[in-house]
Scaffold this motif. Sequence first.
Motif, mmCIF file in Angstrom:
data_model
loop_
_atom_site.group_PDB
_atom_site.id
_atom_site.type_symbol
_atom_site.label_atom_id
_atom_site.label_comp_id
_atom_site.label_asym_id
_atom_site.label_seq_id
_atom_site.Cartn_x
_atom_site.Cartn_y
_atom_site.Cartn_z
ATOM 1 N N UNK A 228 5.341 7.405 1.777
ATOM 2 C CA UNK A 228 6.778 6.865 2.547
ATOM 3 C C UNK A 228 6.793 6.510 3.841
ATOM 4 N N UNK A 229 6.039 7.150 4.600
ATOM 5 C CA UNK A 229 5.874 6.671 5.906
ATOM 6 C C UNK A 229 5.255 5.159 6.209
ATOM 7 N N UNK A 230 4.173 4.994 5.438
ATOM 8 C CA UNK A 230 3.511 3.902 5.324
ATOM 9 C C UNK A 230 4.373 2.601 4.981
ATOM 10 N N UNK A 231 5.190 2.985 3.904
ATOM 11 C CA UNK A 231 6.268 2.044 3.179
ATOM 12 C C UNK A 231 7.222 1.701 4.144
ATOM 13 N N UNK A 232 7.788 2.654 4.947
ATOM 14 C CA UNK A 232 8.842 2.379 6.019
ATOM 15 C C UNK A 232 8.173 1.518 7.072
ATOM 16 N N UNK B 146 -0.427 18.899 -1.990
ATOM 17 C CA UNK B 146 -1.136 17.652 -2.216
ATOM 18 C C UNK B 146 -0.173 16.385 -2.481
ATOM 19 N N UNK B 147 0.899 16.932 -3.671
ATOM 20 C CA UNK B 147 1.976 15.901 -4.127
ATOM 21 C C UNK B 147 2.714 15.567 -2.891
ATOM 22 N N UNK B 148 3.076 16.864 -2.310
ATOM 23 C CA UNK B 148 4.071 16.411 -1.019
ATOM 24 C C UNK B 148 3.775 15.702 0.034
ATOM 25 N N UNK B 149 2.314 15.910 0.301
ATOM 26 C CA UNK B 149 1.815 15.240 1.465
ATOM 27 C C UNK B 149 1.490 13.714 0.772
ATOM 28 N N UNK B 150 1.108 13.517 -0.363
ATOM 29 C CA UNK B 150 0.945 12.158 -0.792
ATOM 30 C C UNK B 150 2.306 11.280 -0.731
ATOM 31 N N UNK C 29 0.860 -1.092 0.269
ATOM 32 C CA UNK C 29 -0.111 -0.125 0.029
ATOM 33 C C UNK C 29 0.846 1.138 -0.018
ATOM 34 N N UNK C 30 1.923 1.224 0.789
ATOM 35 C CA UNK C 30 2.852 2.484 0.888
ATOM 36 C C UNK C 30 3.334 2.833 -0.537
ATOM 37 N N UNK C 31 3.843 1.514 -1.182
ATOM 38 C CA UNK C 31 4.642 1.596 -2.454
ATOM 39 C C UNK C 31 3.702 2.137 -3.381
ATOM 40 N N UNK C 32 2.285 1.699 -3.264
ATOM 41 C CA UNK C 32 1.202 2.282 -4.373
ATOM 42 C C UNK C 32 1.178 3.743 -4.053
ATOM 43 N N UNK C 33 1.014 4.231 -2.655
ATOM 44 C CA UNK C 33 0.784 5.477 -2.338
ATOM 45 C C UNK C 33 1.918 6.457 -2.951
#
Length: 62
Positions: free
Chosen positions: A50-54, A41-45, A11-15
Motif C-alpha cells: 500500500x505504501x509503494x502504491x500510494x 507477514x501478511x500484514x507487512x506485505x 509494483x505496489x498493486x501487485x504486492x
Amino acid sequence: MDTVPLVLTIIGALIVAAGFAYAFNLRRRGGVRVGSRPFLAMTMTIGFGTGILVAGVIAALS
C-alpha cells in the motif's frame, strides 16, 4: 504519465494483491491467529504494498 510512477504503482498493486492472496490462502488452511508469524507477514506485505502504491500515485499526480 512518466514511466517511474507507473512502474511504482504497478509494483505496489501487485504486492498488495499478493498480500491478499496470502491472506486468503491462510484463511482457507484453517485460520490465522493474531500475532502469529504468518499474520505479521501478511500484514507487512499488505502495508508495504500500500505504501509503494500510494507513493506511485502521488508521484504520478505531482
